[in-house]
Design an enzyme around this catalytic site. Structure first.
Site, PDB file in Angstrom:
ATOM      1  N   TYR A 297      38.157  43.741  36.512  1.00  0.00           N
ATOM      2  CA  TYR A 297      39.273  43.953  36.971  1.00  0.00           C
ATOM      3  C   TYR A 297      39.588  44.507  38.188  1.00  0.00           C
ATOM      4  CZ  TYR A 297      43.741  41.550  39.219  1.00  0.00           C
ATOM      5  OH  TYR A 297      45.214  41.301  40.027  1.00  0.00           O
TER       6      TYR A 297
ATOM      7  N   GLU B 234      38.436  47.003  45.875  1.00  0.00           N
ATOM      8  CA  GLU B 234      39.241  46.963  47.568  1.00  0.00           C
ATOM      9  C   GLU B 234      39.841  47.592  47.609  1.00  0.00           C
ATOM     10  OE1 GLU B 234      41.152  42.813  45.991  1.00  0.00           O
ATOM     11  OE2 GLU B 234      38.874  42.400  44.582  1.00  0.00           O
TER      12      GLU B 234
END
Length: 281
Positions: free
Chosen positions: A203, A210
């Site tokens: 995660y 991103e």
């Protein structure tokens, strides 16, 4: 975006910002919806009422919906495995991790876009998750795939792209495998453990990739005016895509901790009692 996909049903198998699925990525339960019936009838309940409940239960999706979901999840698992193999083969052939995105660009776009069907699954009721939340999660990844990485070609060679693609790939292989075996009622503990453990690393890894990719795209978006609408125009409307991307990045600040610690709590809930039992033994 926030790539982790978390559990929205609260009972097991759930993308905005698993990757991680902001996919690693919050995830929905892929098992068909079943109407629950209380084991004991309340005093005064008529037989007609029981008949109505039984009729509603029979109308719920059954074997056909389960078969479809199994096929869907098997195909998606295979698709992300193709992406994983493509990354490994390209790395071995080139001897470098730079520019590996180009070797898996087409399957990545295809299978990430294919996740849009998950919204439809919720809409028709074969998956008991929120349409709005699922749509938010899925479309955030689709947005990053098409509106950022595809649209700003200059960022495709960035190492940050490989970072989130790797996190997404591992997350989705585990996630779709988890759903498949859950639907078949034969869930290996190893997959269950991986589903609620790998996100701890994947995660943050995916979110970092991103954010860095969006950040790398900003100069090109500002220079070209990509997707921006300026005044004057006949609609009297303006939109600055550059500012929009900055707001997307800022949204990670409140969302990341909430989603991450939600998964931590889910892990304790699902695996905690097993680990405590092992310590006693």
């Amino acid at each position: 975006m926030l790539s982790l996909r978390h559990d929205t049903s609260g009972s097991g198998p759930c993308s905005f910002p698993d990757s991680v699925n902001l996919t690693a990525a919050v995830v929905q339960d892929q098992r068909p919806f079943r109407v629950g019936v209380m084991s004991a009838a309340a005093p005064g309940t008529s037989k007609a009422a029981h008949g109505d409940v039984a009729a509603k239960k029979k109308k719920g999706p059954g074997a056909l919906a389960t078969a479809y979901l199994v096929i869907y999840n098997v195909v998606m698992t295979a698709g992300w495995l193709v992406i994983a193999v493509g990354l490994v083969r390209a790395y071995l052939a080139r001897g470098s991790y730079h520019g590996l995105y180009y070797s898996i660009e087409k399957p990545l776009k295809f299978f990430q876009t294919g996740a849009i069907l998950e919204i439809l699954h919720c809409a028709v009721g074969i998956v008991p998750s929120s349409v709005v939340l699922t749509g938010f999660q899925v479309m955030s990844r689709v947005f990053l795939t098409w509106a950022v990485t595809h649209s700003v070609r200059e960022v495709q060679s960035e190492d940050s792209v490989l970072l989130f693609v790797t996190a997404w790939t591992v997350t989705e292989i585990i996630r779709y495998s988890f759903y498949t075996f859950s639907l078949l009622n034969h869930l290996p503990y190893l997959i269950k453990w991986a589903r609620y453990t790998f996100f701890i690393v994947l995660y943050p890894m995916g979110v970092t990739g991103e954010l860095l990719t969006i950040y790398a795209a900003l100069p090109y978006v500002q220079k070209t005016g990509l997707y921006s609408v300026t005044l004057p125009n006949k609609y009297n409307f303006s939109f600055d895509y550059y500012t929009f991307l900055i707001l997307i990045m800022i949204s990670y600040i409140p969302l990341f901790p909430q989603l991450y610690f939600h998964m931590i709590r889910q892990r304790k809930k699902v695996l905690g009692h097993v680990e405590d039992y092992s310590k006693v033994e």
